[in-house]
Design an enzyme around this catalytic site. Sequence first.
Site, PDB file in Angstrom:
ATOM      1  N   GLU A   1      16.367   7.211 -14.098  1.00  9.53           N
ATOM      2  CA  GLU A   1      16.563   5.754 -14.090  1.00  9.53           C
ATOM      3  C   GLU A   1      15.263   4.966 -14.296  1.00  9.53           C
ATOM      4  OE1 GLU A   1      19.841   4.007 -12.800  1.00  9.53           O
ATOM      5  OE2 GLU A   1      20.336   5.763 -13.997  1.00  9.53           O
TER       6      GLU A   1
ATOM      7  N   HIS B   1       0.858  -1.186   0.000  1.00 11.78           N
ATOM      8  CA  HIS B   1       0.000   0.000   0.000  1.00 11.78           C
ATOM      9  C   HIS B   1       0.894   1.236   0.000  1.00 11.78           C
ATOM     10  CE1 HIS B   1      -3.624  -2.380   1.906  1.00 11.78           C
ATOM     11  NE2 HIS B   1      -3.244  -2.847   0.730  1.00 11.78           N
TER      12      HIS B   1
HETATM   13  P1  13P Z   1      -4.554  -9.864   3.698  1.00  9.95           P
HETATM   14  O1  13P Z   1      -4.338  -9.523   5.164  1.00  9.95           O
HETATM   15  O2  13P Z   1      -5.635 -10.881   3.512  1.00  9.95           O
HETATM   16  O3  13P Z   1      -3.255 -10.250   3.041  1.00  9.95           O
HETATM   17  O4  13P Z   1      -5.101  -8.553   2.970  1.00  9.95           O
HETATM   18  C1  13P Z   1      -4.371  -7.360   3.001  1.00  9.95           C
HETATM   19  C2  13P Z   1      -4.539  -6.557   1.773  1.00  9.95           C
HETATM   20  O5  13P Z   1      -3.732  -5.692   1.496  1.00  9.95           O
HETATM   21  C3  13P Z   1      -5.699  -6.840   0.876  1.00  9.95           C
HETATM   22  O6  13P Z   1      -5.550  -6.203  -0.357  1.00  9.95           O
HETATM   23 ZN    ZN Z   2      -4.160  -4.460  -0.246  1.00 16.28          ZN
END
Ligand code: 13P
Ligand code: ZN
Length: 275
Positions: A169, A141
């Site tokens: 780069e 994320h």
């Molecule tokens: P999980 O904990 O199931 O891996 O999910 C986290 C996540 O980023 C879902 O997109």
């Molecule tokens: Zn995720």
Amino acid sequence: MKVLEAPFVQGFMRMADDGWQQGWHERNGGNLSYRIKHEEIESVREDLKASGEWEPIGTVVPALAEEYFLVTGSGKYFRNVQRDPEDSICIIELDSAGERYRILWGLANGGRPTSELPSHLMNLEVKKKQNEEYRVVYHCHATNIIALTFVLPLQDEVFTRELWEMATECPVVFPDGVGVVEWMVPGGRRIAEATSRLMERYDVAIWAHHGMFCAGKDFDLTFGLAHTVEKAAEILVKMLSMRPDKRQTISPDNFRDLAADFHVTLPERFLYEKR
Ligand code: 13P
Ligand code: ZN
């Protein structure tokens, strides 16, 4: 050898911790998978035990039948992977049809592999068919990439070009560009199919308002790819925060010169003239 002593497990844990340190894994955000080599699984065979039943993957990956994977657990925190790996990650094997998995090690206090297992396995299958050396799929994320999905058009050409312009780069690190998946419900087969279609062309797929998926041959290359993409996104966010336009930038002809000197092929569809 014990699972936790194996170099591939150590490399996996280090990468998870690197991602945590970058701030890309709030709570249980993100997941990581590794397609284990034959000699690696043999090296830890004594420490493996089929504990549970065969469970459906939620998709079908026949080209990965009877292979072994190291994956993060669903709901588990990257923050805890290095501190408590046996609770946070697991080794799974797939059945002969590539339809079901079972756990052979890890998730010692219960649980199941990441909810994004369909995306990970479908991406690993696409990559394996292209090049047997691809083994890692990483979902994070990353903050700035997510921010950009609110302001840039959700088009592969635009994301690729804008990221390339942010660091010289970049086109050398991801010459094929990046793909973008529109917002979708995560965790299922539909988003897995959309992502794996992009993985046929790219090593990076950005999920709008969610994060990114990267694929690579080893932990260094895959983490380095995510890091490079996110760094470029950070520069773009900073630049857009200063002023909405660029006073000067890297031009299409500059990219063509770079491609020639660095021996990469940059698809012309990313080198469009801007209006
Ligand atoms: P999980 O904990 O199931 O891996 O999910 C986290 C996540 O980023 C879902 O997109
Ligand atoms: Zn995720």
